[in-house]
Enzyme design. Structure first.
Site, PDB file in Angstrom:
ATOM      1  N   HIS A 193     -36.290 -43.789  22.848  1.00 30.13           N
ATOM      2  CA  HIS A 193     -35.447 -42.398  23.007  1.00 30.13           C
ATOM      3  C   HIS A 193     -34.090 -42.771  22.288  1.00 30.13           C
ATOM      4  CE1 HIS A 193     -38.032 -40.510  25.910  1.00 30.13           C
ATOM      5  NE2 HIS A 193     -38.422 -41.766  26.060  1.00 30.13           N
ATOM      6  N   LYS A 219     -23.809 -31.223  27.881  1.00 27.47           N
ATOM      7  CA  LYS A 219     -24.669 -32.220  27.582  1.00 27.47           C
ATOM      8  C   LYS A 219     -23.625 -33.592  28.004  1.00 27.47           C
ATOM      9  CE  LYS A 219     -24.961 -31.437  23.009  1.00 27.47           C
ATOM     10  NZ  LYS A 219     -26.218 -31.590  22.550  1.00 27.47           N
ATOM     11  N   ARG A 220     -24.180 -34.861  28.065  1.00 26.84           N
ATOM     12  CA  ARG A 220     -23.436 -36.019  28.376  1.00 26.84           C
ATOM     13  C   ARG A 220     -22.353 -35.896  27.396  1.00 26.84           C
ATOM     14  NH1 ARG A 220     -24.756 -39.507  32.596  1.00 26.84           N
ATOM     15  NH2 ARG A 220     -23.417 -40.693  31.926  1.00 26.84           N
ATOM     16  N   LYS A 252     -21.829 -37.464  20.342  1.00 28.88           N
ATOM     17  CA  LYS A 252     -22.280 -35.992  20.592  1.00 28.88           C
ATOM     18  C   LYS A 252     -21.176 -35.107  19.885  1.00 28.88           C
ATOM     19  CE  LYS A 252     -25.408 -37.034  24.249  1.00 28.88           C
ATOM     20  NZ  LYS A 252     -26.465 -36.469  23.827  1.00 28.88           N
ATOM     21  N   THR A 267     -32.587 -32.111  23.676  1.00 30.32           N
ATOM     22  CA  THR A 267     -33.725 -31.224  24.539  1.00 30.32           C
ATOM     23  C   THR A 267     -33.029 -30.105  24.900  1.00 30.32           C
ATOM     24  OG1 THR A 267     -33.584 -32.638  26.371  1.00 30.32           O
ATOM     25  CG2 THR A 267     -35.710 -32.744  24.952  1.00 30.32           C
ATOM     26  N   LYS A 301     -33.428 -25.673  24.984  1.00 26.69           N
ATOM     27  CA  LYS A 301     -33.413 -24.782  26.056  1.00 26.69           C
ATOM     28  C   LYS A 301     -32.533 -23.592  25.586  1.00 26.69           C
ATOM     29  CE  LYS A 301     -33.826 -28.847  28.864  1.00 26.69           C
ATOM     30  NZ  LYS A 301     -33.164 -29.972  29.244  1.00 26.69           N
TER      31      LYS A 301
HETATM   32  C1  26W Z   1     -29.380 -49.088  29.611  1.00 25.46           C
HETATM   33  C2  26W Z   1     -28.669 -47.856  29.370  1.00 25.46           C
HETATM   34  C3  26W Z   1     -29.583 -46.620  28.817  1.00 25.46           C
HETATM   35  C4  26W Z   1     -29.571 -45.557  29.481  1.00 25.46           C
HETATM   36  C5  26W Z   1     -30.168 -44.597  29.250  1.00 25.46           C
HETATM   37  C6  26W Z   1     -29.832 -46.766  27.456  1.00 25.46           C
HETATM   38  C7  26W Z   1     -30.526 -45.713  27.132  1.00 25.46           C
HETATM   39  C8  26W Z   1     -30.771 -44.690  27.813  1.00 25.46           C
HETATM   40  C9  26W Z   1     -31.510 -43.278  27.303  1.00 25.46           C
HETATM   41  C10 26W Z   1     -32.750 -43.931  26.449  1.00 25.46           C
HETATM   42  C11 26W Z   1     -30.664 -42.421  26.641  1.00 25.46           C
HETATM   43  C12 26W Z   1     -31.363 -41.098  26.561  1.00 25.46           C
HETATM   44  O1  26W Z   1     -31.296 -40.539  27.257  1.00 25.46           O
HETATM   45  N1  26W Z   1     -31.753 -40.774  25.226  1.00 25.46           N
HETATM   46  C13 26W Z   1     -32.099 -39.491  25.174  1.00 25.46           C
HETATM   47  O2  26W Z   1     -33.207 -39.183  25.053  1.00 25.46           O
HETATM   48  C14 26W Z   1     -33.788 -37.778  25.059  1.00 25.46           C
HETATM   49  C15 26W Z   1     -35.254 -37.594  25.454  1.00 25.46           C
HETATM   50  O3  26W Z   1     -35.897 -38.195  24.322  1.00 25.46           O
HETATM   51  C16 26W Z   1     -33.331 -37.283  23.555  1.00 25.46           C
HETATM   52  O4  26W Z   1     -33.785 -35.948  23.546  1.00 25.46           O
HETATM   53  C17 26W Z   1     -31.758 -37.725  23.202  1.00 25.46           C
HETATM   54  O5  26W Z   1     -31.728 -37.249  21.935  1.00 25.46           O
HETATM   55  C18 26W Z   1     -31.530 -39.115  23.651  1.00 25.46           C
HETATM   56  O6  26W Z   1     -30.074 -39.303  23.375  1.00 25.46           O
END
Ligand code: 26W
Length: 814
Positions: free
Chosen positions: A355, A543-544, A549, A651, A655
């Site tokens: 992701h 968003k975050r 971003k 995503t 929306k």
């Molecule tokens: C270990 C810390 C950590 C926590 C969360 C590393 C990585 C993440 C996630 C993978 C980050 C995340 O939410 N990525 C997002 O995933 C969405 C669903 O596929 C995408 O639409 C977003 O672009 C992407 O940033």
């Protein structure tokens, strides 16, 4: 059972009496909410039992989606819609003098996720059930979800999210399905009947107790299961031995440390910090999930070798990557298979989604930490790595660099993404451009080594929550204009395109948007005390908060607009309301300063009478699924302005689109596909492309100071940032200024500034033509069907998981 409103009324009143011993006039709003939810719960459980029985009877392959996060949102309204009971319920309650909407407010919004990854998992759950697919979730029942955000003096403050404090009606605790998970200790090898067995000793045992949440399909009888694991001490769950031996203090210490495992969701998104407790969480739910799957499988089938035919296990990013060695352990140490057979089964069972390509998000664990916590799992990872390196050596003899770059264990670290690629049969990215980047840059070596393993599955969102539930007015207009089939088949939204030049439809669409904007304006008034004009352009970035971003790019542009208005209060611009929302990780300084900047600008700009209400800036506190459901329907413009290559998919962009907002964005993530669907005239694209970004990273040649010195408007806002101009101490925002300039602007904010400003002035011009804008909005809705998670899930089901719909025959007539 709840066929008509009379039956509904009776069930509700009876429930209120039996649960609380109260009549309607005595009952509190909470009592009434709980009673209603309980009525629904009873109704769901019949279908749930049926679904499980029939999935088992028919010997259908089951899919389990392992995810450390599920950002669920509220369920009551969703369940009423999916069960076709919303109107009946509304009427029944209103005859009893109760407002459904008021009861819905009582439901907690479980924030068991950070952002995109967690919300995607929740959309997937909903689509699986709607498509009658036997697919279930496996995760952690965090006692505290993502913190609640408050804005105090323009700063983010974090409060604990105690979402379980009044109980959670949708969960079913299943203590009889508890399993044990073992940490620490040591491994002893023992020969038994000519076989070498691994004996795990001196470990700490934790009880994993499942709480099941039903996931119900849309107008069918399918109910799938989201199993969330709670960590408990063995004494509580199994026996009181140590208490009985008088080891009271140790027992209490142990109990506290166990309780920590499922206590809190780590609040970082796209940023990795190698904490021992996080590794514990990962192994805890992964091991518990796999044990319960194997147990269920064995009840039905004799031969464990059939596992890949009957079970698919999907890992949502690398957080559950220990599934690879854990399944190996279960197959070898528990089921008695040899290495080769276990490896073959594991690699035919597990699939993996990546992701993010953000390097700071990649998980690696120091060998020592890993080995101490999971000694047996470490042995297995070590062996997987040995064998993999041998294969690499065969393929690339002497090419040490390449082998070191691909090895699972390297530089004292265990690389979880590499483990996931090696241990799975499918690796997918989440949007076309993201998968290309994985295949050609980040994971190019693996893509060559495993041809065909990498594939794309562009993300999607459930249109039932994000359109049917969140935007009933637009849904009604769609039903009236193109019929109701789009709810089952979201590609039918395309029919709307036929009305693109129909003045009446455009007018109706405008009216729907206007009403949703009024509702949003009311929310803003109630929450922020600011009056905004629903006729202004609602320009939204929710968003975050993250540097990549580029909320800062948006804010710098607002400052520039504000400067121009101050120079000339009669400047002819479309009045705009800029809306922000999003949480910053508590330790992420730049992100928190970005929130402070937005709030500080809001205070200054909203109170400046000279600019004649042409600009308003809002920061809405505590972004959550529930807030999103209010904001998306009221947006005109969707800000998707990440540095190209950085946003894997996004995503939120989908929306917005589905709710008729037009996108201003970079060629990043799913924006690329959104543009392809709506056509250039219905989207505002600007900025560097991902190739240009990679070129700068690889070859250099970018100098932020050059851009700064050559753009007077940009230079002015930057200087204001480092002065006391915003009414703060000089130096308050100096860190943002330095961050941009002294690190040479790693996300190309300055570089993209003028292109962004130009795109924004194109938006301004376009918005003036009301019909033309409504037509853009219409085309966005009409072409959003492909971004339904139904489409995404069908692709996963057919290409990766090989699971098929099961038509559950229900006892209850709907
Ligand atoms: C270990 C810390 C950590 C926590 C969360 C590393 C990585 C993440 C996630 C993978 C980050 C995340 O939410 N990525 C997002 O995933 C969405 C669903 O596929 C995408 O639409 C977003 O672009 C992407 O940033």
């Amino acid at each position: 059972m709840l066929r008509n409103k009379e039956a509904f009324k009776e069930a509700f009143v009876t429930k209120l009496q039996s649960m609380f011993g109260k009549s309607i006039s005595d009952a509190s709003v909470t009592d009434k909410y709980v009673a209603l939810a309980r009525v629904m719960r009873d109704n769901i459980s019949m279908d749930w039992v049926q679904s499980n029985d029939q999935y088992t009877e028919k010997e259908e392959k089951q899919m389990y989606y392992f995810s450390m996060e599920f950002l669920l949102g509220k369920f009551l309204d969703m369940y009423l819609i999916n069960m076709g009971l919303k109107e009946t319920c509304q009427e029944a309650l209103s005859e009893l003098g109760i407002s459904l909407e008021e009861l819905e407010k009582e439901e907690p919004d479980p924030g068991l996720g950070n952002g995109g990854l967690g919300r995607l998992a929740a959309c997937f759950m909903e689509s699986l059930a709607a498509l009658q697919l036997p697919g279930h979730g496996c995760g952690i029942r965090y006692k505290y979800g993502l913190f609640e955000q408050r804005i105090l003096d323009n700063n983010q403050a974090e409060l604990p999210d105690n979402w379980l404090k009044d109980g959670y009606v949708w969960e079913f605790r299943k203590p009889d399905k508890a399993v044990e998970v073992h940490f620490g200790g040591n491994i002893r090898m023992e020969e038994q009947d000519g076989r070498l067995n691994c004996i795990h000793e001196n470990y700490e045992a934790v009880a994993a107790v499942p709480y099941d949440v039903p996931i119900i399909g849309y107008r069918n009888n399918n109910v799938n299961t989201l199993r969330l694991w709670n960590a408990e001490s063995i004494n509580d769950t199994f026996d009181l031995a140590s208490f009985n031996r008088g080891e009271y203090l140790q027992a209490m210490e142990y109990r506290a440390s166990v309780g920590m495992i499922s206590k809190i969701l780590y609040p970082q998104d796209n940023f990795y910090e190698g904490r021992l407790l996080r590794l514990k969480q990962q192994y805890f739910f992964t091991s518990a999930g796999l044990q319960s799957i194997v147990r269920r499988f064995k009840k039905k089938y004799e031969d464990i070798r059939l596992l890949p035919d009957k079970v698919a296990i999907h890992i949502n990013d690398t957080h559950p990557a220990v599934a690879v060695p854990e399944l190996m352990r279960l197959l070898m140490d528990q089921e008695g298979l040899g290495w080769d057979a276990a490896w073959d089964i594991t690699r035919r069972t597990i699939s993996y989604t990546n992701h993010t390509i953000m390097p700071e998000a990649l998980e690696t664990w120091p060998i020592d930490m890993f080995k101490q916590l999971l000694p047996r799992i470490y042995m297995i990872v070590h062996e997987i790595n040995e064998q993999f390196c041998k294969e690499l050596w065969k393929q690339y003899p002497g090419n040490w660099d390449r082998i070191a770059n691909m090895a699972i264990i390297a530089d004292g670290l265990i690389h979880m993404a590499r483990l996931s690629v090696v241990g799975s049969y499918s690796v997918n990215g989440v949007a076309a451009i993201h998968t290309d980047i994985l295949k050609n840059h980040i994971m190019a070596d693996y893509n060559q080594f495993y041809p065909g393993k990498f594939n794309n599955k562009t993300n999607g969102i459930t249109h039932r929550r994000w359109l049917v539930k969140a935007n009933p007015k637009l849904s009604a207009l769609l039903n009236e204009t193109i019929g109701e089939t789009w709810v089952y088949n979201p590609m039918d939204l395309k029919e709307l395109s036929k009305h693109a030049d129909d003045k009446r439809v455009l007018e109706q669409l405008r009216r729907v948007k206007q009403n949703n904007k009024k509702a949003l304006a009311k929310y803003i008034k109630d929450q922020n005390g600011v009056t905004v004009d629903p006729n202004s352009l609602f320009d939204v970035q929710i968003k975050r908060i993250h540097s990549y971003k580029r909320q800062i790019l948006n804010l710098l542009h607002i400052m520039d607009l504000y400067n121009r208005l101050q120079e000339n209060p009669d400047l002819d611009i479309v009045p705009r309301t800029f809306i922000f929302a999003g949480k910053a990780a508590p330790g992420y300084y730049i992100a928190k300063q970005t929130i402070k900047l937005a709030c500080t600008m809001a205070a200054k700009i909203n109170n400046d009478k000279r600019i004649k209400d042409k600009l308003k800036v809002l920061f809405l506190e505590n972004y959550s699924v529930s807030l999103g459901e209010v904001v998306f329907p009221g947006a005109d413009l969707s800000e998707q302005i990440s540095t190209a290559s950085k946003e894997a998919s996004g995503t939120g962009n989908m929306k917005f689109m589905m709710n008729g907002a037009v996108t201003i964005g970079t060629m990043d993530g799913a924006n690329v596909e959104i543009r392809q669907e709506v056509g250039d005239e219905n989207i505002f694209i600007f900025g560097l492309t991902s190739d240009q970004v990679f070129d700068y990273y690889n070859r250099g040649g970018y100098n932020a100071w050059d851009v700064y010195n050559n753009d007077l408007r940009l230079k002015t806002v930057m200087e204001q940032l480092s002065s006391d101009y915003l009414g703060v101490d000089r130096g308050e925002f100096q860190p943002l200024y330095s961050y941009l300039l002294h690190n040479n602007d790693e996300f190309f904010v300055l570089k993209d500034f003028s292109a962004y400003a130009k795109a924004q002035s194109d938006v301004d011009l376009a918005y003036r033509d009301k019909d033309a804008w409504a037509k853009k909005s219409l085309q966005n809705i009409a072409n959003s069907g492909i971004f339904s998670s139904d489409r995404t899930i069908m692709e996963y089901a057919e290409d990766i998981w090989k699971i098929w719909p099961v038509n559950v025959l229900g006892k209850r007539k709907k």
